[in-house]
Design a protein around this motif. Sequence first.
Motif, PDB file in Angstrom:
ATOM      1  N   LEU A  23       0.790  -0.895  -0.261  1.00  0.00           N
ATOM      2  CA  LEU A  23      -0.209   0.125   0.225  1.00  0.00           C
ATOM      3  C   LEU A  23       0.791   0.718  -0.348  1.00  0.00           C
ATOM      4  CD1 LEU A  23      -2.276  -1.173   2.433  1.00  0.00           C
ATOM      5  CD2 LEU A  23      -3.282  -0.743   0.031  1.00  0.00           C
ATOM      6  N   HIS A  24       1.820   1.734   0.443  1.00  0.00           N
ATOM      7  CA  HIS A  24       2.852   2.396   0.546  1.00  0.00           C
ATOM      8  C   HIS A  24       4.256   1.577   0.746  1.00  0.00           C
ATOM      9  CE1 HIS A  24      -0.751   5.202   2.134  1.00  0.00           C
ATOM     10  NE2 HIS A  24      -0.946   3.148   2.942  1.00  0.00           N
ATOM     11  N   ALA A  25       4.730   1.590  -0.582  1.00  0.00           N
ATOM     12  CA  ALA A  25       5.934   0.860  -0.597  1.00  0.00           C
ATOM     13  C   ALA A  25       7.018   1.802  -0.624  1.00  0.00           C
ATOM     14  CB  ALA A  25       5.799   0.069  -1.542  1.00  0.00           C
ATOM     15  N   ASP A  26       6.508   3.046  -1.458  1.00  0.00           N
ATOM     16  CA  ASP A  26       7.703   3.760  -1.415  1.00  0.00           C
ATOM     17  C   ASP A  26       8.271   4.910  -0.303  1.00  0.00           C
ATOM     18  OD1 ASP A  26       4.578   5.021  -1.014  1.00  0.00           O
ATOM     19  OD2 ASP A  26       5.048   6.782  -2.737  1.00  0.00           O
ATOM     20  N   GLN A  27       7.206   4.678   0.923  1.00  0.00           N
ATOM     21  CA  GLN A  27       8.190   5.512   1.641  1.00  0.00           C
ATOM     22  C   GLN A  27       7.552   4.344   3.391  1.00  0.00           C
ATOM     23  OE1 GLN A  27       4.621   8.359   2.288  1.00  0.00           O
ATOM     24  NE2 GLN A  27       3.264   7.207   3.476  1.00  0.00           N
ATOM     25  N   PRO A  28       9.126   4.728   4.114  1.00  0.00           N
ATOM     26  CA  PRO A  28       9.185   4.514   5.597  1.00  0.00           C
ATOM     27  C   PRO A  28       7.740   4.267   5.978  1.00  0.00           C
ATOM     28  CG  PRO A  28      10.808   6.401   5.761  1.00  0.00           C
ATOM     29  CD  PRO A  28       9.929   5.948   4.199  1.00  0.00           C
ATOM     30  N   GLU A  29       7.325   3.292   6.667  1.00  0.00           N
ATOM     31  CA  GLU A  29       5.791   3.538   7.630  1.00  0.00           C
ATOM     32  C   GLU A  29       5.966   2.417   8.746  1.00  0.00           C
ATOM     33  OE1 GLU A  29       1.488   2.923   6.285  1.00  0.00           O
ATOM     34  OE2 GLU A  29       3.011   2.949   4.935  1.00  0.00           O
ATOM     35  N   ARG A  30       5.860   2.622   9.921  1.00  0.00           N
ATOM     36  CA  ARG A  30       5.634   2.224  11.338  1.00  0.00           C
ATOM     37  C   ARG A  30       3.603   1.077  10.863  1.00  0.00           C
ATOM     38  NH1 ARG A  30       5.904   6.145  15.600  1.00  0.00           N
ATOM     39  NH2 ARG A  30       4.756   7.099  15.427  1.00  0.00           N
ATOM     40  N   TYR A  31       4.027   0.241  11.854  1.00  0.00           N
ATOM     41  CA  TYR A  31       2.214  -0.390  11.374  1.00  0.00           C
ATOM     42  C   TYR A  31       1.821  -0.827  12.592  1.00  0.00           C
ATOM     43  CZ  TYR A  31       2.981  -1.346   6.957  1.00  0.00           C
ATOM     44  OH  TYR A  31       3.434  -0.893   5.276  1.00  0.00           O
TER      45      TYR A  31
END
Length: 165
Positions: A23-31
């Motif tokens: 869904l948001h592979a282009d930006q770092p994210e936490r879950y």
Amino acid sequence: MPTTIILTEDTLTDADVAHILSLHADQPERYRVLVPQDTDRNVVAAIIDHLWSGELREAGEDLVGKEPTQQQAKLTAAERLEGSLVLLRGAGAAADGQVIPEDPLPALATAVADHGGPEGVQDVVVVTYPHVVEDTLRRDWASRARDELKVPVLHLYAGTSALGD
């Protein structure tokens, strides 16, 4: 770093993790993963769900209805949470989570607020099995979250690429 909150009724599968991470592979994210402890199921809805899915044995088991104890429900939810975190972390994601009470909406609203509200939460992903009655009547977790929260909510059916309403 933006956060995606994942509300799931079972352990995420490899397919679920792949869909969520894409869904948001282009930006770092936490879950942040939330798993409710389920001790009080609607027996009629559960039987309809099993019959709709062709699960006759499971429908019969629901009919005789043995609900888990509070301790059993908490242990099952903790196992589901740990399995989901292992898969997310194994895929390189920064992930944490918690077991929450049976009705997930208050805990979901708190998690959204704790992560900065609509500005800090990228979206909420609800992962469930199809529930014919709840989905049709829009009483499923995703529909209720859309009604109450001010963030995008995506409903995925567990283990598939199918989207809920």
